[in-house]
Design a protein around this motif. Structure first.
Motif: not given
Length: 395
Positions: A327-337
């Protein structure tokens, strides 16, 4: 009720980021109350029309899942109340908030306010009162992350705006923000900001085949050099301290600031293996105590009783397990994707990518997505624009 007054009340949470959050030790808690007031104004003006649009956003669905897991963790083995409060308050707010709040002009004014207030805060406590940063009413490490974030926003606007007045107004803003950041003496944030600024310059040149405007570049470098010359004493002091810590570590002394971090990271695999799926939560400290009794950690680390592990990813694995890390990785990476395939304006893209990289790098030596103030800034300046990606792209 007057429309202008309603719009002002709706924008209060954003205004608080660059003002109250930087002077109040309970700034993140106060923002929850401000969000509730803003929600009332949103419902008066928009009723549920914004909710119907926002609920469709994939990033909102990710936030809801995160809130559910954090709630489970909170009752199962305990986690930071600040973290879960911030997640839930922001998720509810983002479900209703309209898309037309942030603009280039408003962001510039927000950066200006943050630069003046943050500089006065650190100057007053560190220079005027001679209070060590460890004793400031607000934790200096997340404070520096917030200041660095506004520096990235300022730089993003500086290199992309066509307004000469905005460019010129941003020079003293960047100067004050860099001065403030240096005075906080937070080495990890310094390094993260330097790397992030380098990324912005590289991306601007190679990806868009667009050289940085020489005037913008000159103004930024000038502000940076002035800030360095005005704060050379703090820089030299911190560099000397780092050299001393390095020498101590080479001699086997790990009871320094950097050394304690190395100790925490070295025992992390043992802690993670206890509960790899859902983590240990607040019970991690019991395991620390056990390791001390078994002679596997130093007395300095035992006495320190670490509230966190000075690394966001290790922190997530230890306390929330593999699910928490995902969930942490989603929070960091999802906006950029999300913004990669969008037609979002250039300023917003640079700002979101820049802040995401800043937090990613800061997460290697701190926990910016656990601390209330830095987490709030990330939510409002990165997550919020991504929720309204289709609407803001059209605008």
């Amino acid at each position: 009720m007057n429309n202008k007054l309603i719009d002002f009340i709706i924008s209060l949470p954003f205004l608080w980021l660059g003002t109250g959050l930087l002077i109040s030790s309970n700034g993140d808690k106060n923002l929850v109350a401000i969000i509730l007031i803003s929600l009332v104004a949103i419902l008066i003006k928009y009723k549920f029309t914004t909710f119907k649009e926002n609920i469709k956003s994939p990033i909102i669905k990710m936030l809801i899942i995160s809130c559910l897991y954090l709630t489970f963790s909170y009752f199962y083995h305990g986690i930071s109340s600040t973290e879960i409060r911030t997640f839930i308050a922001c998720t509810i707010f983002f479900l209703f908030v309209p898309s037309n709040i942030l603009s280039e002009k408003k962001l510039t004014m927000l950066c200006a306010a943050s630069s003046i207030i943050s500089f006065i805060f650190v100057y007053y406590h560190y220079i005027h009162l001679s209070i060590p940063r460890a004793n400031w009413p607000i934790n200096a490490i997340p404070y520096s992350t917030v200041v660095a974030t506004f520096s990235i926003v300022s730089l993003s606007i500086l290199i992309s705006t066509k307004s000469k007045n905005i460019k010129l107004s941003l020079i003293p803003v960047i100067l004050l923000l860099i001065l403030t950041l240096i005075i906080t003496e937070t080495r990890g944030t310094w390094l993260a900001l330097i790397i992030t600024c380098s990324f912005i310059a590289t991306y601007n040149h190679f990806k868009l085949h667009k050289a940085l405007n020489w005037k913008s570049s000159t103004l930024f470098v000038l502000a940076f050099l002035i800030a360095l010359s005005l704060s050379h004493a703090q820089l030299n002091k911190r560099i000397a301290q780092t050299q001393q810590e390095y020498k101590a570590i080479m001699k086997g002394n790990l009871n320094t600031s950097i050394g304690l971090r190395l100790q925490m990271w070295s025992i992390a695999p043992q802690l993670i293996s206890e509960q790899p799926i859902v983590g240990l939560g607040k019970t991690h400290i019991n395991k620390i105590n056990e390791l001390y009794k078994e002679g596997e950690i130093s007395k300095a680390l035992y006495n320190f009783q670490p509230p966190h592990y000075h690394n966001q990813f290790i922190e997530a694995l230890v306390k929330k397990g593999i699910i928490g890390l995902a969930l942490l990785l989603l929070l960091i990476l999802m906006p950029s994707l999300i913004i990669k395939k969008s037609d979002l304006n250039y300023t917003s893209k640079i700002m979101i990518w820049g802040i995401s990289i800043l937090f990613l790098l800061s997460s290697l030596t701190d926990v910016p997505l656990r601390n209330g103030s830095s987490l709030l800034v990330y939510f409002f300046l990165v997550i919020y624009p991504c929720i309204h990606i289709n609407q803001t792209s059209k605008e």
